[in-house]
Design an enzyme around this catalytic site. Structure first.
Site, PDB file in Angstrom:
ATOM      1  N   LYS A   1      10.293  -6.274  -4.688  1.00  0.00           N
ATOM      2  CA  LYS A   1      10.916  -6.223  -3.351  1.00  0.00           C
ATOM      3  C   LYS A   1      11.625  -7.545  -3.056  1.00  0.00           C
ATOM      4  CE  LYS A   1       7.626  -2.812  -1.672  1.00  0.00           C
ATOM      5  NZ  LYS A   1       6.309  -2.543  -1.087  1.00  0.00           N
TER       6      LYS A   1
ATOM      7  N   GLN B   1       1.833  -5.465   2.438  1.00  0.00           N
ATOM      8  CA  GLN B   1       1.584  -4.558   1.309  1.00  0.00           C
ATOM      9  C   GLN B   1       0.195  -3.909   1.441  1.00  0.00           C
ATOM     10  OE1 GLN B   1       3.869  -3.776  -0.947  1.00  0.00           O
ATOM     11  NE2 GLN B   1       2.601  -2.588  -2.327  1.00  0.00           N
TER      12      GLN B   1
ATOM     13  N   ASP C   1       8.571  -0.667   7.397  1.00  0.00           N
ATOM     14  CA  ASP C   1       7.824   0.425   6.758  1.00  0.00           C
ATOM     15  C   ASP C   1       7.796   1.686   7.630  1.00  0.00           C
ATOM     16  OD1 ASP C   1       6.682   0.028   4.205  1.00  0.00           O
ATOM     17  OD2 ASP C   1       5.173  -1.338   5.012  1.00  0.00           O
TER      18      ASP C   1
HETATM   19  N1  GUN Z   1       1.839   0.108  -0.950  1.00  0.00           N
HETATM   20  C1  GUN Z   1       2.393   1.084  -1.728  1.00  0.00           C
HETATM   21  N2  GUN Z   1       3.527   1.549  -1.150  1.00  0.00           N
HETATM   22  C2  GUN Z   1       3.694   0.866  -0.004  1.00  0.00           C
HETATM   23  C3  GUN Z   1       4.687   0.889   1.012  1.00  0.00           C
HETATM   24  O1  GUN Z   1       5.657   1.660   1.001  1.00  0.00           O
HETATM   25  N3  GUN Z   1       4.514   0.006   2.043  1.00  0.00           N
HETATM   26  C4  GUN Z   1       3.451  -0.836   2.098  1.00  0.00           C
HETATM   27  N4  GUN Z   1       3.370  -1.656   3.160  1.00  0.00           N
HETATM   28  N5  GUN Z   1       2.515  -0.885   1.161  1.00  0.00           N
HETATM   29  C5  GUN Z   1       2.641  -0.040   0.118  1.00  0.00           C
END
Ligand code: GUN
Length: 299
Positions: A53, A97, A120
């Site tokens: 990311k 995350q 998100d």
């Molecule tokens: N862990 C796995 N996928 C995601 C996501 O799309 N957002 C977040 N915050 N954590 C994740």
């Protein structure tokens, strides 16, 4: 034979547009889109996701911060960090995350993120906006927005008259996809583990979205000829043909069989997966545009 939807190519296309719009915002408003990704603990899979990311954000010309906290971090300290990022004008998007260590209440952390920076789309304000059709000012989870972009490439933006079936009712995939399809005028059915006669419900679908996490569950005779089939599943299964102890990724759809019947289909890997990170970049760009009162571009 179905068209294979190339998610990698479409994601690249999205990211190249994000780069252009980010450069425009920097030039016109002096604002550089900024994203903060917070990771707690040393889960190797999470580390890989978070690093990618950050890389993609820098590629887009964004300001990108990673906050790596030890697995022993207290809930109060994490709340304090999120509050600091909420108040930081350089940061437009905050992503914590998941999963978080067990001693931390994920729900509290998610609700602490400012709804305006919740890229998100997990905060109740954004969930509520999506549920009431206020999509123009919401943040919507990134995998669902990526899925919709793929569907749009095949079926267009207006899905009037089309039947869509979503298999899976999770809060971060199934339910938001349901709401987005509805907002685009599809007639939507959501199916799940308690649904009876799933195969015949799937056969009504002009658009079939599988998000259950069961390897190759959707078979060719579940699919209406010509349907668009979107596979959100990512399942790791043993692959002895590649050598002892080897594995491979599969989706929730039997790709080989369903390709013979569908009109268009996403592969796994290389379908929905690459879209998620591209749509996170879009969400951060949108957050930055909104922060200066500018109408964000549409993707
Ligand atoms: N862990 C796995 N996928 C995601 C996501 O799309 N957002 C977040 N915050 N954590 C994740």
């Amino acid at each position: 034979m179905a068209v294979t939807i190339n998610g990698r190519e479409i994601a690249e296309d999205v990211v190249s547009k994000v780069k252009l719009f980010a450069a425009e915002l920097i030039k016109d408003s002096g604002i550089t889109p900024g994203i903060a990704v917070v990771i707690v603990g040393e889960d190797p899979a999470s580390q890989v996701y978070v690093a990618s990311k950050g890389r993609k954000a820098r590629e887009c010309g964004f300001h990108s911060e990673q906050h790596t906290l030890s697995a022993e971090t207290s809930e109060e300290d994490l709340v304090a960090l999120v509050e600091k990022l909420n108040a930081d004008p350089q940061i437009h998007g905050i992503l914590v995350q998941l999963p978080l260590p067990k001693h931390i209440d994920s729900g509290r952390i998610i609700q602490t993120i400012s709804p305006d920076k919740d890229v998100d789309g997990f905060n109740f304000i954004n969930v509520g906006k999506l549920g009431t059709g206020e999509i123009g000012t919401a943040f919507v989870p990134c995998t669902p927005t990526g899925v919709m972009l793929l569907i749009e490439r095949i079926n267009g933006r207006d899905l009037s008259g089309l039947n869509a079936v979503v298999i899976g009712r999770s809060n971060i995939v199934g339910k938001p996809i349901f709401n987005l399809l509805l907002a685009h005028n599809a007639t939507v059915t959501i199916a799940h583990s308690k649904t009876q006669d799933l195969a015949s419900i799937c056969r009504t679908a002009d658009i079939l979205v599988a998000a259950v996490g069961r390897s190759q569950m959707v078979k060719a005779d579940w699919v209406k000829p010509g349907a668009t089939v979107i596979d959100v599943g990512v399942n790791r299964i043993p692959a002895p043909e590649r050598g002892e102890g080897k594995t491979r990724l599969t989706g929730d759809v039997d790709f080989e069989g369903v390709s013979e019947v569908a009109g268009a289909i996403t592969p796994v890997p290389g379908g929905v997966g690459p879209m998620t990170i591209a749509m996170l970049m879009v969400a951060t760009l949108v957050a930055a545009y909104r922060s200066v009162g500018k109408n964000p571009p549409r993707f």
